[in-house]
Design a protein around this motif. Sequence first.
Motif, PDB file in Angstrom:
ATOM      1  N   GLU A  47       0.823  -1.182  -0.019  1.00  0.00           N
ATOM      2  CA  GLU A  47       0.095   0.215   0.032  1.00  0.00           C
ATOM      3  C   GLU A  47       0.869   1.339   0.103  1.00  0.00           C
ATOM      4  N   ILE A  48       1.847   1.212   0.691  1.00  0.00           N
ATOM      5  CA  ILE A  48       2.810   2.527   0.802  1.00  0.00           C
ATOM      6  C   ILE A  48       3.465   2.504  -0.373  1.00  0.00           C
ATOM      7  N   MET A  49       4.019   1.339  -1.121  1.00  0.00           N
ATOM      8  CA  MET A  49       4.571   1.449  -2.267  1.00  0.00           C
ATOM      9  C   MET A  49       3.715   2.086  -3.599  1.00  0.00           C
ATOM     10  N   GLU A  50       2.470   1.669  -3.476  1.00  0.00           N
ATOM     11  CA  GLU A  50       1.569   2.174  -4.515  1.00  0.00           C
ATOM     12  C   GLU A  50       1.246   3.574  -4.344  1.00  0.00           C
ATOM     13  N   ALA A  51       1.180   3.952  -3.177  1.00  0.00           N
ATOM     14  CA  ALA A  51       0.722   5.237  -2.703  1.00  0.00           C
ATOM     15  C   ALA A  51       2.031   6.290  -3.488  1.00  0.00           C
ATOM     16  N   ASN A  52       3.210   5.865  -3.042  1.00  0.00           N
ATOM     17  CA  ASN A  52       4.409   6.399  -3.867  1.00  0.00           C
ATOM     18  C   ASN A  52       4.657   7.820  -3.441  1.00  0.00           C
ATOM     19  N   ASP A  53       4.205   8.009  -2.187  1.00  0.00           N
ATOM     20  CA  ASP A  53       4.140   9.545  -1.787  1.00  0.00           C
ATOM     21  C   ASP A  53       5.407   9.950  -1.189  1.00  0.00           C
ATOM     22  N   PRO A  54       6.298  10.966  -1.571  1.00  0.00           N
ATOM     23  CA  PRO A  54       7.403  11.397  -1.158  1.00  0.00           C
ATOM     24  C   PRO A  54       7.351  12.147   0.168  1.00  0.00           C
ATOM     25  N   GLU A  55       6.271  12.703   0.576  1.00  0.00           N
ATOM     26  CA  GLU A  55       6.087  13.260   1.736  1.00  0.00           C
ATOM     27  C   GLU A  55       5.708  12.361   2.903  1.00  0.00           C
TER      28      GLU A  55
END
Length: 335
Positions: free
Chosen positions: A209-217
Motif C-alpha cells: 500500500e505504501i509503495m503504491e501510494a509512492n508519496d515522497p511526503e
Amino acid sequence: MYRSRITGLGKYVPENVVTNDDLSKVMDTNHEWIVERTGIETRRHIAKGDGNTTAVMGVKAAKIALERADLDKQDVDLILFATLSPDYYFPGSGVLVQEMMDIKTCPAMDIRNQCSGFIYALSTADQFIKTGMYKNVLVIGSENHSGGLDFSTRGRGVSVIFGDGAAAAVVSRSEEDSGGIITTHLHSQGKFAEELALIGPSTNRWVPEIMEANDPEDTSYYPNMNGQLVFKNAVVRFSEVIVEGLTAAGWEASEIDMLVPHQANLRISQFIQKKFGLKDDQVYNNIQRYGNTTAASIPLALTEAWEEGKIKSGDKIVLAAFGSGFTWGSALIEW
Ligand code: UT7
C-alpha cells in the motif's frame, strides 16, 4: 519467595563513531545545537558490512554478562529481549539469540516497551525468579536505530538523538536473604501512543500500500516524535515513578548511591538530579558518548558505572525510564 539479583553485566557498541559534525555534513544541524539541547557529542552507528544486527550486538553483550556472572550458557532458563528495532518484523530477536548462542531450547520473549523496555524486562525477570519458576534469566536491551532514521534535514529533530548499541544483565536467584532487586514499578498511557512512534508499515498499512501510494511526503516509516510533549511528560513521570519506588522500598532520596536514568536527554537527567537533590557522582550519564540507545540505554549506563567501580556491594541503586507508549518505570536494587 525467592530474591533475585543482577550477577553479570555486559555491553557492546559498534566501533563506528559518528560525531555531531559528521551529521552536519548530511543535514542542517550543528554541534552547538545538539550539545546544548541534548548533551550528545557522539553516538555509534552500525557500519555497512560490520556484521552487526540487533540480535548480534545483543549476543556480544550477553556473552560478557554471562562470563561475569560465572555461568554457562546452558544455565540460562529464559531470554528476555527488549528492543524497538528487532532484526525481523517477526519472529522476535530473542529466539535469534537462543540460536546464535546455542542455548538449549529455553523460552525467549521479546519485550516491546521502547525506552522503558529494559525496566519492563528486568521486572519480568524478577517476577519469574521470585516465584521460583526460573533461576537464571538473560535480559538484553539492544537497538539498531541508525538503519531506520531520516538523515535528511526533515528528520533532524529525531535522528541526531538516537544511537546503536546493546547491553545485557544476568538476573539470578539469590542465595542471600536480603538485597537484590527490591521493587519494580511499571506504567503505560496509550493515549500518547502516536506522539513518539513509527506508524508505518504496519498491519493496518502494509508495504504494498505504501509503495503504491509512492508519496515522497510520507514519513510514516520514520520514527516521529513530538519532542516538547515527550520532554514535559518525561520529567513528571520520571519523578513520580522514582518516588513510587522510594516509598515502596522505604528509602529516602538522600540514601540513593546511584541513579541510572534512561539516557534520553542530558537536560532530563539534570532536571531529575536537581529535583531529588543528588550530587554529580550520584547520577550516571553516558548519553554524551552514545546518544539515546532506547532499550539498551539503562543497561549500557549501568554496565559502565559498574566497570568504572562506581557501584559497590550494598549500594542503593535506582533505575528509571520513560519513553514511547508512553511507558515508564523504575527498579530499585540493593547491589
Ligand atoms: O527516549 C525517549 C524519550 N525521548 C525524550 O525524552 C526526548 C524528549 N525531547 C527532547 O529531548 C527535546 O524536545 C529535543 C532534543 C528532541 C528537541 O529539543 P527542543 O528544545 O524541544 O527543540 P524543538 O523541537 O522545540 O526545536 C527548536 C528548534 C526548531 O526550529 P524553529 O522552529 O524554532 O525554527 C527546530 O526545527 O530547533 C530546530 N531543530 C534543530 N536545529 C538544529 C530541531 N532539531 C534540530 C537539529 N539541529 N538537530
